[in-house]
Write an enzyme that holds these catalytic residues in place. Sequence first.
Site, PDB file in Angstrom:
ATOM      1  N   PHE A 124      54.492  34.494  40.829  1.00  0.00           N
ATOM      2  CA  PHE A 124      54.376  33.983  42.195  1.00  0.00           C
ATOM      3  C   PHE A 124      54.375  32.461  42.113  1.00  0.00           C
ATOM      4  O   PHE A 124      53.630  31.884  41.321  1.00  0.00           O
ATOM      5  CB  PHE A 124      53.070  34.509  42.808  1.00  0.00           C
TER       6      PHE A 124
ATOM      7  N   ASP B 190      45.818  36.484  36.711  1.00  0.00           N
ATOM      8  CA  ASP B 190      45.835  36.461  38.170  1.00  0.00           C
ATOM      9  C   ASP B 190      45.884  37.927  38.609  1.00  0.00           C
ATOM     10  O   ASP B 190      46.822  38.660  38.260  1.00  0.00           O
ATOM     11  CB  ASP B 190      47.059  35.679  38.676  1.00  0.00           C
TER      12      ASP B 190
ATOM     13  N   TYR C  61      42.393  39.092  50.377  1.00  0.00           N
ATOM     14  CA  TYR C  61      43.048  39.487  51.634  1.00  0.00           C
ATOM     15  C   TYR C  61      44.168  40.498  51.432  1.00  0.00           C
ATOM     16  O   TYR C  61      44.772  40.957  52.391  1.00  0.00           O
ATOM     17  CB  TYR C  61      43.556  38.271  52.415  1.00  0.00           C
ATOM     18  N   LYS C  62      44.471  40.852  50.170  1.00  0.00           N
ATOM     19  CA  LYS C  62      45.516  41.845  49.919  1.00  0.00           C
ATOM     20  C   LYS C  62      44.851  43.227  49.844  1.00  0.00           C
ATOM     21  O   LYS C  62      44.369  43.725  50.851  1.00  0.00           O
ATOM     22  CB  LYS C  62      46.282  41.465  48.655  1.00  0.00           C
TER      23      LYS C  62
ATOM     24  N   ARG D 122      60.066  45.359  49.945  1.00  0.00           N
ATOM     25  CA  ARG D 122      58.825  45.602  49.211  1.00  0.00           C
ATOM     26  C   ARG D 122      57.903  46.500  50.033  1.00  0.00           C
ATOM     27  O   ARG D 122      57.669  46.233  51.213  1.00  0.00           O
ATOM     28  CB  ARG D 122      58.170  44.245  48.946  1.00  0.00           C
TER      29      ARG D 122
HETATM   30  C1  LIG Z   1      49.328  36.224  46.930  1.00  0.00           C
HETATM   31  C2  LIG Z   1      49.272  35.453  45.662  1.00  0.00           C
HETATM   32  C3  LIG Z   1      48.677  34.189  45.602  1.00  0.00           C
HETATM   33  C4  LIG Z   1      48.195  33.551  46.869  1.00  0.00           C
HETATM   34  O1  LIG Z   1      47.564  32.345  46.675  1.00  0.00           O
HETATM   35  P1  LIG Z   1      46.852  31.658  47.923  1.00  0.00           P
HETATM   36  O2  LIG Z   1      46.215  30.454  47.353  1.00  0.00           O
HETATM   37  O3  LIG Z   1      45.874  32.649  48.484  1.00  0.00           O
HETATM   38  O4  LIG Z   1      47.884  31.358  48.948  1.00  0.00           O
HETATM   39  C5  LIG Z   1      48.588  33.566  44.371  1.00  0.00           C
HETATM   40  N1  LIG Z   1      49.089  34.136  43.248  1.00  0.00           N
HETATM   41  C6  LIG Z   1      49.687  35.341  43.274  1.00  0.00           C
HETATM   42  C7  LIG Z   1      50.217  35.946  42.018  1.00  0.00           C
HETATM   43  C8  LIG Z   1      49.818  36.025  44.480  1.00  0.00           C
HETATM   44  O5  LIG Z   1      50.433  37.208  44.526  1.00  0.00           O
END
Ligand SMILES: *Cc1c(COP(=O)(O)O)cnc(C)c1O
Length: 416
Positions: free
Chosen positions: A129, A201, A226-227, A375
């Site tokens: 990401f 992560d 939040y996921k 997705r």
């Molecule tokens: C969703 C996600 C994020 C989101 O980071 P935010 O700081 O909450 O915007 C970070 N890393 C990964 C791998 C994600 O899937």
Amino acid sequence: MPTRDDCLQMDAQDALAPLRDAFELPPGVVYLDGNSLGARPRSAAARAAQVVQQEWGEGLIRSWNTAGWFALPRRLGDRLAPLIGAGANEVLVTDTTSVNLFKVLAAMLRLQARRDARRCVIVAERGNFPTDLHIAQGLIAMLQQGHALRLVDSPEAIPAALGDDVAVLMLTQVDYRTGALHDMATLTRQAHDHGALMLWDLAHSAGALPVDLRGADADGAVGCTYKYLNGGPGAPAFLWLAPRWHGEFESPLSGWWGHAEPFAMEPQYRPDPGVGRFLCGTQAIVSQALVECGLEVFERTGMAAVRQKSLALTDLFIALVEQRCAVHPLTLITPREHARRGSQVSWQHPQGYAVMQALIDRGVIGDYREPGILRFGFTPLYTRFIDVWDAVEALRAVLDGEAWKQARFQTRSAVT
Ligand SMILES: *Cc1c(COP(=O)(O)O)cnc(C)c1O
């Protein structure tokens, strides 16, 4: 091949089925995007009203003590800990995933520089990401100590990228595009064999599948609430540090909440001896309070049961799409092997964006990621087997009827 009646039967026999009632879901919607924004726990509305009306409105400043606001990041961390194989006093719910990654990665680089200045490489996946890579790039530019990011193009290339110059191996356990799942224990061991620290992560694994950070002997982790944890839009993220590093890692954001005694009001920073030193400043309490509503639902089941249903849902989805949409150019990019699959299924289609918009228009909500990826996230707490059936029927109808060709499905929104 299962029929629609078989799906109804599977729901009738599903031990997790009653948990769906803990969530508010709009009628007529099949929600397959809980991997991006989890659905709302029913209890969140009452909890929000309580925080705003009583705790803020009536308690005012007293609520930092009386409503437990000040302790919230640690209390929530302790409640989240069992979901990721962590112990008490090891997890904080605070800040964002990006900010937490910055703090933990900086602490790891600093520790490694203290031990051996030649250890200056961060190994990561090019397909991670983007924020994870962007944070590393910004940190490297700020440090000006010759650090570098070494990007690999496939999971198989990770071992060869590890060498004596590697400070940190930084990986996302489940790939946000393909849903591919890393072997946490093996990769952590490989990192340690080369003297590197392991940073995970867990954005797409916390609440999606059993995670065992302690069992894998990892060094640090970050992730979203939040996921799959259903904490609400922009809910604060979490971080975990292995207990062996609590006195060693130093947060680069040495704000007053990370001080050993914030209300001693000392001019000199003196870090909290534990994970608390990774707090920075005053937290968004209204948003933070709602995280608890999501965590409570997990306490009514176990991650083994969640995982079992997740695999059953994704197996069913793959099988039905392959059977019912066989004539269309859909390419499965999610691993079929259970040991390598997270809780999402992704298909590539040449017109992926428009297909997803047409699907959402029919009430089946997934999302789109470049390049051409449809997705679908499967959240076992509230997704039913019948939802899988209905989603595949909608996808078949959109593809057979070429609904995606309509002009209104072609224009891109800011969030895809
Ligand atoms: C969703 C996600 C994020 C989101 O980071 P935010 O700081 O909450 O915007 C970070 N890393 C990964 C791998 C994600 O899937």
